[in-house]
Design an enzyme around this catalytic site. Structure first.
Site, PDB file in Angstrom:
ATOM      1  CE  LYS A 141      -3.763  -2.421   2.351  1.00 28.86           C
ATOM      2  NZ  LYS A 141      -4.529  -2.680   3.567  1.00 28.86           N
ATOM      3  CD  GLN A 157      -3.300  -4.272   6.681  1.00 25.08           C
ATOM      4  OE1 GLN A 157      -3.391  -3.232   6.035  1.00 25.08           O
ATOM      5  NE2 GLN A 157      -3.773  -5.420   6.235  1.00 25.08           N
ATOM      6  CG  ASP A 173      -9.277   0.424   5.350  1.00 24.79           C
ATOM      7  OD1 ASP A 173      -9.074  -0.060   4.221  1.00 24.79           O
ATOM      8  OD2 ASP A 173      -8.577   0.188   6.346  1.00 24.79           O
TER       9      ASP A 173
END
Ligand code: GUN
Length: 281
Positions: free
Chosen positions: A50, A94, A117
């Site tokens: 990412k 994460q 997200d």
């Protein structure tokens, strides 16, 4: 093998170049903050990818690591600092978090405007209401693949296997929303006679995290099969679909790797761009 292969890598590359072009015109570099807690090798690999993607499209990667022993307060405190940092446009923690850390509480601590997200209850609420907001990356990646290959969703029967808050539930909302207009069933581990349900699907999405659970008996001939499963084995990454066998009867299919996975990362960049544009307007 007769199915058309839906190449997520190629679609992700197209999304990334669109994002790079938009970033080049902004006059600033959007900041994507990643928070990694603990030392799970898979999580480290995901976050590395990412960060690399972000830099490739001209964004600034701001990375924080905390030990697995970090307390709830330490992780929440870091998220709060990133919320108030003007150079940070997106905050990604994460998942899963190690130990007893409460992921839901951490995600709820992210400023919804920086929730790239799309997992904050506020953004999931906007999605439920059909209003604009940051959308979860994997479900929006699935829609983007369908759109790219001009696979119609309007009026189609879509069956999703898996009801996670990361994929199955939000994808059901996106596919049934106005504009996509599919008729959606969300099946799961308690569904009776799964094959009877999935074999009605024009679009079948496997997102259960069970290796090879979708076999030809689950698939209507000619259906589009989207494999969201990312299962790590000694032989590498494998999906939820028995690819070789299902590719013989499906009309179109995503491979693992190289299908939905790259799309999730690409949509994160797209969300970071959206977050930067709306916050700095
Ligand atoms: N872990 C697995 N998938 C995801 C994702 O999309 N976002 C975050 N933050 N963690 C994940």
């Amino acid at each position: 093998m007769s199915a058309r292969v839906l190449d997520g890598k190629a679609v992700a590359a197209a999304v990334k170049s669109e994002v790079a072009e938009a970033v080049a015109g902004l006059g600033y570099s959007p900041g994507l903050a990643t928070v990694l807690v603990g030392d799970d090798p898979a999580s480290h690999a995901y976050v590395r990818g990412k960060r690399r993607d972000a830099e490739q499209v001209g964004m600034t990667s701001i990375h924080h690591e905390l030990p697995a022993t970090a307390s709830q307060g330490e992780v929440a405190g870091l998220v709060a600092d990133l919320n108030s940092d003007d150079d940070v446009d997106g905050v990604l923690v994460q998942l899963p978090l190690p130990g007893d850390l409460d992921s839901e509480a951490i995600v709820e601590g992210i400023d919804p405007r920086k929730d790239v997200d799309g997992l904050h209850p506020f953004n999931l609420g906007l999605l439920t209401l059909g209003r604009q907001g940051l959308r979860p990356c994997t479900p929006s990646g699935v829609l983007r693949i369908l759109d790219h290959y001009e696979i119609p969703t309007n009026g189609q029967t879509a069956v999703i296997v898996g009801r996670s808050f990361l994929v199955g539930r939000p994808l059901g909302l996106l596919l049934s929303a106005k504009g996509a207009d599919a008729t959606v069933t969300v099946a799961h581990s308690r569904t009776n006679d799964l094959a009877a349900v999935t074999s009605k699907a024009d679009i079948l999405v496997a997102a259960a995290g069970v290796i090879g659970m979708i076999t030809p008996e689950h698939v209507k001939p000619g259906a589009t099969v989207i494999d969201v499963g990312i299962n790590r084995t000694d032989q590498g990454l494998v999906g939820d679909v028995d690819y070789e066998a299902v590719a013989d009867i499906a009309g179109a299919i995503t491979p693992v790797p190289g299908g939905v996975g790259p799309m999730t990362r690409a949509m994160l960049l797209s969300n970071t761009l959206t977050a930067a544009e709306s916050r700095r307007r």
